[in-house]
Scaffold this motif. Structure first.
Motif, PDB file in Angstrom:
ATOM      1  N   LYS A  17       0.819  -1.210   0.000  1.00 57.12           N
ATOM      2  CA  LYS A  17       0.000   0.000   0.000  1.00 57.12           C
ATOM      3  C   LYS A  17       0.863   1.274   0.000  1.00 57.12           C
ATOM      4  CE  LYS A  17      -3.880   2.015   2.543  1.00 57.12           C
ATOM      5  NZ  LYS A  17      -4.597   1.975   3.824  1.00 57.12           N
ATOM      6  N   HIS A  18       1.928   1.281   0.769  1.00 53.89           N
ATOM      7  CA  HIS A  18       2.622   2.543   1.045  1.00 53.89           C
ATOM      8  C   HIS A  18       4.025   2.687   0.468  1.00 53.89           C
ATOM      9  CE1 HIS A  18      -0.487   4.213   3.446  1.00 53.89           C
ATOM     10  NE2 HIS A  18      -0.449   3.268   4.366  1.00 53.89           N
ATOM     11  N   GLY A  20       6.655   2.489  -2.768  1.00 55.95           N
ATOM     12  CA  GLY A  20       6.676   2.516  -4.232  1.00 55.95           C
ATOM     13  C   GLY A  20       6.895   1.116  -4.811  1.00 55.95           C
ATOM     14  N   PRO A  21       6.047   0.715  -5.764  1.00 56.00           N
ATOM     15  CA  PRO A  21       6.153  -0.642  -6.315  1.00 56.00           C
ATOM     16  C   PRO A  21       7.459  -0.886  -7.081  1.00 56.00           C
ATOM     17  CG  PRO A  21       4.566   0.673  -7.560  1.00 56.00           C
ATOM     18  CD  PRO A  21       4.947   1.488  -6.356  1.00 56.00           C
TER      19      PRO A  21
ATOM     20  N   ALA B  93       5.934   4.723   7.051  1.00 54.18           N
ATOM     21  CA  ALA B  93       5.209   5.171   5.850  1.00 54.18           C
ATOM     22  C   ALA B  93       3.754   5.474   6.211  1.00 54.18           C
ATOM     23  CB  ALA B  93       5.292   4.106   4.760  1.00 54.18           C
ATOM     24  N   GLN B  94       3.184   4.606   7.030  1.00 52.06           N
ATOM     25  CA  GLN B  94       1.800   4.786   7.473  1.00 52.06           C
ATOM     26  C   GLN B  94       1.649   6.088   8.292  1.00 52.06           C
ATOM     27  OE1 GLN B  94       0.543   1.684  10.190  1.00 52.06           O
ATOM     28  NE2 GLN B  94      -1.289   1.250   8.976  1.00 52.06           N
ATOM     29  N   GLN B  97       1.955   9.050   5.979  1.00 49.09           N
ATOM     30  CA  GLN B  97       0.771   9.166   5.140  1.00 49.09           C
ATOM     31  C   GLN B  97      -0.383   9.821   5.901  1.00 49.09           C
ATOM     32  OE1 GLN B  97      -2.511   7.723   4.288  1.00 49.09           O
ATOM     33  NE2 GLN B  97      -2.172   9.199   2.619  1.00 49.09           N
ATOM     34  N   SER B 105      -0.299   8.546  -1.153  1.00 47.78           N
ATOM     35  CA  SER B 105      -0.236   7.332  -0.327  1.00 47.78           C
ATOM     36  C   SER B 105       1.015   6.484  -0.536  1.00 47.78           C
ATOM     37  CB  SER B 105      -1.464   6.471  -0.618  1.00 47.78           C
ATOM     38  OG  SER B 105      -1.468   6.086  -1.982  1.00 47.78           O
ATOM     39  N   VAL B 106       1.840   6.819  -1.529  1.00 46.72           N
ATOM     40  CA  VAL B 106       2.979   5.944  -1.852  1.00 46.72           C
ATOM     41  C   VAL B 106       4.307   6.648  -1.558  1.00 46.72           C
ATOM     42  CG1 VAL B 106       4.063   4.520  -3.618  1.00 46.72           C
ATOM     43  CG2 VAL B 106       1.597   4.934  -3.700  1.00 46.72           C
ATOM     44  N   CYS B 107       5.146   5.991  -0.754  1.00 43.78           N
ATOM     45  CA  CYS B 107       6.414   6.591  -0.318  1.00 43.78           C
ATOM     46  C   CYS B 107       7.621   5.934  -0.980  1.00 43.78           C
ATOM     47  CB  CYS B 107       6.596   6.408   1.193  1.00 43.78           C
ATOM     48  SG  CYS B 107       5.281   7.087   2.199  1.00 43.78           S
ATOM     49  N   TYR B 108       8.636   6.736  -1.221  1.00 44.74           N
ATOM     50  CA  TYR B 108       9.972   6.256  -1.611  1.00 44.74           C
ATOM     51  C   TYR B 108      10.932   6.881  -0.610  1.00 44.74           C
ATOM     52  CZ  TYR B 108       7.722   5.376  -6.132  1.00 44.74           C
ATOM     53  OH  TYR B 108       6.886   4.944  -7.124  1.00 44.74           O
ATOM     54  N   PHE B 109      11.654   6.066   0.124  1.00 47.75           N
ATOM     55  CA  PHE B 109      12.587   6.624   1.102  1.00 47.75           C
ATOM     56  C   PHE B 109      13.982   6.749   0.509  1.00 47.75           C
ATOM     57  CE2 PHE B 109       9.181   5.049   3.785  1.00 47.75           C
ATOM     58  CZ  PHE B 109       8.948   6.196   4.534  1.00 47.75           C
ATOM     59  N   ALA B 259       2.999   6.524  -9.099  1.00 57.02           N
ATOM     60  CA  ALA B 259       3.852   5.389  -8.708  1.00 57.02           C
ATOM     61  C   ALA B 259       3.714   4.242  -9.696  1.00 57.02           C
ATOM     62  CB  ALA B 259       3.475   4.927  -7.301  1.00 57.02           C
TER      63      ALA B 259
END
Lengths: 453, 453
Positions: A17-18, A20-21, B93-94, B97, B105-109, B259
């Motif tokens: 869900k959170h 990046g794919p 991430a949650q 968000q 809703s989509v994270c890249y760290f 994403a």
């Protein structure tokens, strides 16, 4: 275990869900949840211990107490940017410089190998007054946009290397001192000297990317570029992954001339986190542990021992096409045919999954993902090497039986692979059947059902 | 003090030798050596205490014990890459968000604001299929090469904004939610909505750069883009500096659509250190402290109090041309003439050096370096504000006396500055003398001798 907040299924669900794919996970069909690690071992949520053969970032061993202590103590005291004077910054720069040829005396501290390589390009552009860059086939230098452009591993398989050679005004040549993602390729001694001569004649600089292979991993030397001979000095060296044993930090070291030319551009270089006292304290602790525990010596000794074991595997298994080792940086190239050097991509994946079931962590890399990559923490022991190679032997034997692969098919071309050029231009994937009748692994149902992304 | 290894002179000497000359230091003619810090205070090697009004990285206060503890505990347990499942990654991430509109809703760290903005560009390029980017005059988005190209603050002063408006196929619009290096410029509410409409019609995306201004600093909201109104949702948000209270980490958050488009490019995104368990533990501790100590509320209350004090300074001092405050993000623009808005660049430098002598740390920014920048740690108090403004009042009084600047010169144009456009196009440096006879500060020997690089 107390370190687990969610059951594994929930962690996977939240990750989908959170996160990046595009951020891939190891063993995506059955990923591992790691909750702690120590030395060369990682532990999952059920307490299962894995031998870590791939983590070249946890350089002096996962969670080394000296490194943790140095980081924690400095975090308590001060963590700020390099716009203030701090002794850790200059002490650490001095320590790093002592490992390098005298000419490489100026450091820029940054946060990742990608930032280091990007800055190396900026230094080269400014110094040379040009923008073109020569990069190696299958090279990978980082994830920021300027580096994707010079990383055929990520961007595009260059089909015509002549295109690159036709460039005659260049800013830089960039290469890993030993190519890692490109398939553990070791350049012949003297190669960099010749390249550097041509590059410098054209007004460019030589950038040695030590992000994956530096800090004693090659055993005989502290830096992999030193394998080329004492007379070879790059213009810029970039460092990364192992430098902080997992702490986000990296460094670019260059000559006074290049640094002064960059200064003359008039643009200040400021990096918010780069060279902060905590990163520097951690970097120094890593150097201390390397010395105190003679980990470069360990890499040499265990590396030689491991090479011996792997060479025996090559004698025994037709699937093993080539062994490329240098200290604790080792590649085992799997081929379906030693004459044609057909990459055994699916078989490499199979080996990796079976090893994982045996609690040994390894990855496959190279343009065809058929090179088993060994880059364990530097505290890896001979017993670890025995365990790994014993399991590998067993898995290869089973695989070869299933494939009907017999050794006499390959016997006549013994050592053929070692004559290949490092660019591995013969290694194209042959999708047709093999001469020795085993069929490509993609068509073998026993293996195909085990192949995961 | 035990934290000092070298005497200050030696530290300076080693820094000159080993650290890239492009890496500037504060107060270069008499730099400060800081050996420890706590809350909003920093201490030099002699134990002198400085009030830190500029360090927006030490967000919840220097060396906050909760953050240090979270980092140290996780460093002891596990620090590895995000190719393994880990609860800290998804938990954090949650948590992040939850502070953002649902769509994001989509994270890249990643490891730095520069890495975050570079990745934001890659996301935008892939999603839009285009490469062109609209950036603001005087913008600064980071130090990697792709960002220098879109940072006029670093690269070039764009003289003709019409040029940019003529671009009709674009990938992205990128802007800080409040412009920081560009001179603490606050965009009018509704401005981003209008820009977003045009950008999206052209197939592009809106990138909100929160690297300097996010995490509750503006007081009324957690993110500065939220000042534009509840209906405004950027397509990509980039975070940085304060996210880990000094620990090298950052994040890009985007929509599912962006994403998925990035995923469809087929290129994996891997960041060695990004999203490691230590960074995530630290990130969570920062969020916890923000909540527990109500630091966003503190930013609002102390910010309002500080604004009041600064407005009084504007009433009193002709040198103060404009006050731009939002929570604990404040800019004090110094001008030599309120009508012409002549930047008081040298005077701003003088103020900063004099405040340093009084143990208060501040910097000047903006295209003319005439905007005093206040971005203290979020635990800044009303007493700190009193101390700062009291000293500032005294210094401004002395400066104005030396310059012969009198208030009646500017009285008639009171509030004129608030009508200006945020691009500050009138703010050119006037090198000629001033109407009210004080002469430009560059020509004033009393001040000129104090001006340092």
């Amino acid at each position: 275990m107390s370190a687990e907040t969610f059951v594994k299924g929930k962690t996977i669900e939240l990750r989908k869900k959170h996160i990046g794919p595009s951020c891939k996970i190891f063993f995506s069909h059955d990923p591992i949840k790691i909750v702690k690690a120590k030395g060369q071992y990682m532990y999952d949520e059920k307490g299962r211990r894995y031998l870590d053969c791939i983590n070249n970032v946890a350089h002096v061993g996962h969670c080394h107490p000296d490194v943790v202590k140095a980081g924690a103590q400095q975090m308590e005291l001060l963590n700020t940017n390099s716009r203030f004077l701090h002794d850790n910054l200059v002490l650490y720069a001095q320590r790093l410089q002592a490992t390098l040829p005298d000419k490489l005396s100026v450091c820029y501290f940054v946060n990742s190998g990608s930032e280091a390589n990007d800055l190396a390009l900026r230094l080269a552009w400014q110094y040379s007054g040009h923008k073109d860059v020569i990069t190696l086939e299958n090279a990978y230098h980082g994830h920021v946009s300027s580096l994707i452009a010079i990383s055929p591993y990520k961007f595009i398989q260059l089909s015509d290397t002549e295109q690159i050679q036709s460039v005659h005004v260049i800013a830089a040549f960039i290469a890993e001192s030993l190519q890692s993602c490109g398939g553990q390729v070791i350049p012949p001694p003297g190669y960099f000297q010749q390249v550097a001569q041509h590059v410098r004649q054209a007004g460019g600089v030589f950038i040695a990317d030590e992000v994956q292979v530096g800090f004693g991993r090659v055993g005989t030397h502290f830096w992999a570029f030193q394998l080329q001979g004492e007379d070879f000095v790059p213009d810029i060296v970039t460092m990364g992954k192992p430098i902080g044993n997992g702490h986000p930090m990296s460094c670019v070291v260059t000559t006074k001339e290049v640094a002064e030319s960059f200064m003359a551009s008039g643009i200040e270089y400021f990096n918010t986190f780069g060279g902060n006292p905590v990163s520097c304290a951690i970097g120094m602790a890593v150097l201390d542990v390397l010395e105190k525990e003679d980990l470069q010596g360990n890499a040499l000794r265990v590396g030689r021992y491991l090479t011996g074991l792997l060479e025996e595997q090559k004698e025994k298994h037709p699937l093993v096409g080539d062994i490329r080792c240098q200290g604790l940086f080792a590649g085992v190239e799997l081929v379906k045919d030693r004459l044609k050097l057909t990459p055994a991509t699916a078989e490499a994946q199979e080996v990796i999954y079976r090893l994982k079931e045996q609690c040994i962590l390894l990855s496959a890399d190279g343009p065809h993902r058929n090179v088993l990559k060994l880059k364990p923490p530097m505290c890896f022991t001979k017993e670890d090497a025995d365990l790994l190679v014993g399991k590998l032997d067993h898995i290869l034997t089973e695989l070869e039986e299933a494939l009907g692969l017999k050794f006499h098919n390959a016997l006549s071309v013994e050592n053929e692979s070692s004559k290949r050029k490092p660019t591995d231009e013969n290694g194209r994937q042959h999708l047709g059947g093999l001469a020795h009748g085993g069929g490509s692994s993609q068509e073998d149902p026993q293996i195909a059902k085990r192949i995961r992304s």
